[in-house]
Write a protein that holds these residues in place. Structure first.
Motif, short mmCIF file in Angstrom:
data_model
loop_
_atom_site.label_atom_id
_atom_site.label_comp_id
_atom_site.label_asym_id
_atom_site.label_seq_id
_atom_site.Cartn_x
_atom_site.Cartn_y
_atom_site.Cartn_z
N LYS A 61 41.93 48.78 25.06
CA LYS A 61 40.88 49.07 26.03
C LYS A 61 40.77 47.95 27.06
O LYS A 61 40.70 48.21 28.26
N GLN A 62 40.79 46.70 26.58
CA GLN A 62 40.69 45.56 27.49
C GLN A 62 41.92 45.46 28.39
O GLN A 62 41.80 45.15 29.57
N ASP A 63 43.08 45.74 27.85
CA ASP A 63 44.31 45.73 28.67
C ASP A 63 44.24 46.79 29.77
O ASP A 63 44.65 46.54 30.91
N ARG A 64 43.72 47.96 29.43
CA ARG A 64 43.58 49.03 30.42
C ARG A 64 42.59 48.63 31.51
O ARG A 64 42.85 48.84 32.71
N ILE A 65 41.47 48.02 31.14
CA ILE A 65 40.48 47.56 32.12
C ILE A 65 41.10 46.51 33.03
O ILE A 65 40.94 46.57 34.26
N ASN A 66 41.82 45.56 32.46
CA ASN A 66 42.46 44.51 33.27
C ASN A 66 43.51 45.08 34.21
O ASN A 66 43.64 44.63 35.35
N LYS A 67 44.23 46.09 33.75
CA LYS A 67 45.25 46.72 34.59
C LYS A 67 44.60 47.40 35.79
O LYS A 67 45.09 47.28 36.92
N HIS A 68 43.49 48.09 35.56
CA HIS A 68 42.81 48.77 36.66
C HIS A 68 42.20 47.76 37.64
O HIS A 68 42.25 47.97 38.86
N LYS A 69 41.63 46.68 37.12
CA LYS A 69 41.08 45.65 38.00
C LYS A 69 42.18 45.01 38.84
O LYS A 69 41.98 44.72 40.01
N ASP A 70 43.32 44.79 38.23
CA ASP A 70 44.44 44.20 38.95
C ASP A 70 44.92 45.15 40.05
O ASP A 70 45.26 44.71 41.16
N ALA A 71 44.94 46.44 39.77
CA ALA A 71 45.36 47.42 40.77
C ALA A 71 44.38 47.49 41.94
O ALA A 71 44.76 47.76 43.08
N LEU A 72 43.10 47.19 41.67
CA LEU A 72 42.09 47.18 42.72
C LEU A 72 42.06 45.86 43.48
O LEU A 72 41.32 45.72 44.45
N GLY A 73 42.83 44.90 43.01
CA GLY A 73 42.86 43.60 43.66
C GLY A 73 41.82 42.64 43.14
O GLY A 73 41.61 41.56 43.71
N MET A 74 41.15 43.01 42.07
CA MET A 74 40.16 42.13 41.46
C MET A 74 40.84 41.35 40.34
O MET A 74 41.65 41.89 39.60
N ARG A 75 40.51 40.09 40.24
CA ARG A 75 41.09 39.30 39.15
C ARG A 75 40.32 39.57 37.86
O ARG A 75 39.09 39.52 37.86
#
Length: 80
Positions: A61-75
């Motif tokens: 779940k955390q990996d998926r959240i981080n992947k989406h944030k990275d795709a949005l340009g958020m660290r």
């Protein structure tokens, strides 16, 4: 799981009479099956298996959240 693999390999070696295992007693060859059963009983009774499954789900779940944030340009946040 490693104990079960060991038990299967030892059983195969004993059955096919390969190497030094061919001279061992069947009790020594079949003992890892008993140890495996004891391990699974302990793991299920203490909740070890359920806890590990929950940790795996939370990590995915955390990996998926981080992947989406990275795709949005958020660290993604660093763990505290």
């Amino acid at each position: 799981m490693y104990l079960l693999g060991l038990a299967l390999v030892l059983t195969l070696l004993k059955y096919l009479e390969i190497g030094p295992v061919a001279n061992w007693s069947w009790w020594w060859v079949l003992a890892p099956y008993g140890v495996t059963a004891l391990w699974w009983a302990w793991a299920d009774s203490t909740g070890y298996t359920k806890r590990k499954a929950m940790e795996k789900i939370e990590q995915r779940k955390q990996d998926r959240i981080n992947k989406h944030k990275d795709a949005l340009g958020m660290r993604p946040r660093k763990p505290r």
